[in-house]
Design a protein around this motif. Structure first.
Motif, PDB file in Angstrom:
ATOM      1  N   THR A  91       0.869  -1.167   0.000  1.00 17.68           N
ATOM      2  CA  THR A  91       0.000   0.000   0.000  1.00 17.68           C
ATOM      3  C   THR A  91       0.902   1.212   0.000  1.00 17.68           C
ATOM      4  O   THR A  91       1.660   1.435   0.947  1.00 17.68           O
ATOM      5  CB  THR A  91      -0.920   0.022   1.240  1.00 17.68           C
ATOM      6  N   ARG A  92       0.871   1.955  -1.090  1.00 14.80           N
ATOM      7  CA  ARG A  92       1.695   3.143  -1.171  1.00 14.80           C
ATOM      8  C   ARG A  92       1.110   4.181  -0.223  1.00 14.80           C
ATOM      9  O   ARG A  92      -0.056   4.543  -0.319  1.00 14.80           O
ATOM     10  CB  ARG A  92       1.723   3.685  -2.601  1.00 14.80           C
ATOM     11  N   THR A  93       1.906   4.664   0.681  1.00 13.40           N
ATOM     12  CA  THR A  93       1.423   5.613   1.682  1.00 13.40           C
ATOM     13  C   THR A  93       2.107   6.970   1.572  1.00 13.40           C
ATOM     14  O   THR A  93       1.874   7.842   2.385  1.00 13.40           O
ATOM     15  CB  THR A  93       1.644   5.072   3.105  1.00 13.40           C
ATOM     16  N   LYS A  94       2.954   7.142   0.578  1.00 13.07           N
ATOM     17  CA  LYS A  94       3.674   8.395   0.422  1.00 13.07           C
ATOM     18  C   LYS A  94       3.495   8.911  -1.003  1.00 13.07           C
ATOM     19  O   LYS A  94       3.623   8.155  -1.960  1.00 13.07           O
ATOM     20  CB  LYS A  94       5.159   8.177   0.715  1.00 13.07           C
ATOM     21  N   ALA A  95       3.203  10.192  -1.141  1.00 10.48           N
ATOM     22  CA  ALA A  95       3.094  10.808  -2.454  1.00 10.48           C
ATOM     23  C   ALA A  95       4.477  10.852  -3.101  1.00 10.48           C
ATOM     24  O   ALA A  95       5.501  10.804  -2.421  1.00 10.48           O
ATOM     25  CB  ALA A  95       2.516  12.211  -2.325  1.00 10.48           C
ATOM     26  N   GLY A  96       4.513  10.939  -4.414  1.00 11.87           N
ATOM     27  CA  GLY A  96       5.796  10.982  -5.109  1.00 11.87           C
ATOM     28  C   GLY A  96       5.656  11.588  -6.482  1.00 11.87           C
ATOM     29  O   GLY A  96       4.577  12.033  -6.883  1.00 11.87           O
ATOM     30  N   LYS A  97       6.760  11.582  -7.218  1.00 11.86           N
ATOM     31  CA  LYS A  97       6.739  12.111  -8.573  1.00 11.86           C
ATOM     32  C   LYS A  97       7.893  11.536  -9.383  1.00 11.86           C
ATOM     33  O   LYS A  97       8.881  11.048  -8.825  1.00 11.86           O
ATOM     34  CB  LYS A  97       6.796  13.629  -8.579  1.00 11.86           C
ATOM     35  N   ALA A  98       7.738  11.573 -10.692  1.00  7.87           N
ATOM     36  CA  ALA A  98       8.784  11.172 -11.622  1.00  7.87           C
ATOM     37  C   ALA A  98       8.878  12.259 -12.682  1.00  7.87           C
ATOM     38  O   ALA A  98       7.862  12.868 -13.046  1.00  7.87           O
ATOM     39  CB  ALA A  98       8.458   9.823 -12.264  1.00  7.87           C
ATOM     40  N   ALA A  99      10.078  12.513 -13.176  1.00 10.50           N
ATOM     41  CA  ALA A  99      10.285  13.597 -14.130  1.00 10.50           C
ATOM     42  C   ALA A  99      11.044  13.106 -15.358  1.00 10.50           C
ATOM     43  O   ALA A  99      11.820  12.156 -15.291  1.00 10.50           O
ATOM     44  CB  ALA A  99      11.057  14.730 -13.467  1.00 10.50           C
ATOM     45  N   THR A 100      10.806  13.781 -16.472  1.00  7.50           N
ATOM     46  CA  THR A 100      11.565  13.535 -17.691  1.00  7.50           C
ATOM     47  C   THR A 100      12.986  14.030 -17.466  1.00  7.50           C
ATOM     48  O   THR A 100      13.193  15.115 -16.922  1.00  7.50           O
ATOM     49  CB  THR A 100      10.917  14.279 -18.873  1.00  7.50           C
ATOM     50  N   LYS A 101      13.962  13.206 -17.886  1.00  9.61           N
ATOM     51  CA  LYS A 101      15.372  13.574 -17.710  1.00  9.61           C
ATOM     52  C   LYS A 101      16.151  13.264 -18.976  1.00  9.61           C
ATOM     53  O   LYS A 101      15.988  12.192 -19.565  1.00  9.61           O
ATOM     54  CB  LYS A 101      15.985  12.786 -16.556  1.00  9.61           C
ATOM     55  N   ILE A 102      17.002  14.206 -19.363  1.00  9.48           N
ATOM     56  CA  ILE A 102      17.925  13.966 -20.469  1.00  9.48           C
ATOM     57  C   ILE A 102      19.091  13.193 -19.876  1.00  9.48           C
ATOM     58  O   ILE A 102      19.729  13.644 -18.927  1.00  9.48           O
ATOM     59  CB  ILE A 102      18.384  15.292 -21.099  1.00  9.48           C
ATOM     60  N   THR A 103      19.346  11.979 -20.399  1.00 13.17           N
ATOM     61  CA  THR A 103      20.347  11.109 -19.797  1.00 13.17           C
ATOM     62  C   THR A 103      21.699  11.169 -20.500  1.00 13.17           C
ATOM     63  O   THR A 103      22.688  10.730 -19.951  1.00 13.17           O
ATOM     64  CB  THR A 103      19.845   9.651 -19.762  1.00 13.17           C
ATOM     65  N   ALA A 104      21.736  11.684 -21.719  1.00 14.53           N
ATOM     66  CA  ALA A 104      23.002  11.822 -22.441  1.00 14.53           C
ATOM     67  C   ALA A 104      22.799  12.831 -23.563  1.00 14.53           C
ATOM     68  O   ALA A 104      21.705  12.976 -24.087  1.00 14.53           O
ATOM     69  CB  ALA A 104      23.458  10.483 -23.016  1.00 14.53           C
ATOM     70  N   GLY A 105      23.872  13.510 -23.924  1.00 14.55           N
ATOM     71  CA  GLY A 105      23.794  14.492 -24.997  1.00 14.55           C
ATOM     72  C   GLY A 105      23.534  15.874 -24.445  1.00 14.55           C
ATOM     73  O   GLY A 105      23.323  16.061 -23.258  1.00 14.55           O
ATOM     74  N   GLY A 106      23.546  16.844 -25.320  1.00 19.29           N
ATOM     75  CA  GLY A 106      23.314  18.220 -24.917  1.00 19.29           C
ATOM     76  C   GLY A 106      22.697  19.007 -26.040  1.00 19.29           C
ATOM     77  O   GLY A 106      22.555  18.531 -27.161  1.00 19.29           O
ATOM     78  N   GLY A 107      22.316  20.217 -25.734  1.00 19.17           N
ATOM     79  CA  GLY A 107      21.773  21.091 -26.765  1.00 19.17           C
ATOM     80  C   GLY A 107      20.265  21.020 -26.918  1.00 19.17           C
ATOM     81  O   GLY A 107      19.717  21.631 -27.828  1.00 19.17           O
ATOM     82  N   VAL A 108      19.591  20.283 -26.059  1.00 18.78           N
ATOM     83  CA  VAL A 108      18.131  20.235 -26.087  1.00 18.78           C
ATOM     84  C   VAL A 108      17.614  20.465 -24.669  1.00 18.78           C
ATOM     85  O   VAL A 108      18.344  20.324 -23.701  1.00 18.78           O
ATOM     86  CB  VAL A 108      17.572  18.900 -26.636  1.00 18.78           C
TER      87      VAL A 108
END
Length: 132
Positions: A28-45
């Motif tokens: 039973t999940r009892t804690k709120a949470g979140k997930a985010a989009t992440k750039i894992t490699a590369g640059g310029g975006v």
């Protein structure tokens, strides 16, 4: 920018749970949470750019960040002699992207490559079994 490859990926957030061997796993999940989009490699975006492109090419449910509340129960039978494992998160995507830059000479372009984990509005537990 262009997304040229993608695969489904669970973006786990928070603790990993383990139970067994055998039996039933009840969480039973009892804690709120979140997930985010992440750039894992590369640059310029930017994350904003990745999400916009993913919405167009991968899933309209792609988001910069997804949050969840505290009420979610998960129940799963575990195979005999196995351990059940679970983690809550976003059912998102792993993407490969490329971006072209036109050089001042207008005759050539430069390409930047990279990868990103893109969050999705769909959330839930990912479950897997191990021997130990």
């Amino acid at each position: 920018m262009d997304i040229y490859a993608q695969s489904k990926k669970h973006l786990g957030a928070g603790p990993k749970y383990k139970d067994g061997p055998g039996g039933t796993m009840v969480l039973t999940r009892t804690k709120a949470g979140k997930a985010a989009t992440k750039i894992t490699a590369g640059g310029g975006v930017t994350v904003k750019g990745i999400v916009a492109e993913a919405k167009a090419e991968v899933s309209r449910e792609s988001v910069k960040e997804v949050e969840w509340g505290t009420q979610h129960q998960f129940r799963r039978d575990i195979a005999k002699k196995k351990y059940g494992n679970a983690q809550h998160g976003s059912w998102g995507h792993y993407v490969k992207w490329k971006k072209y830059y036109e050089l001042p000479s207008c005759k050539k372009s430069q390409v930047t490559y990279g990868t990103a984990n893109v969050a999705n509005k769909t959330i839930g537990f990912r479950y897997w079994e191990t021997k130990s």
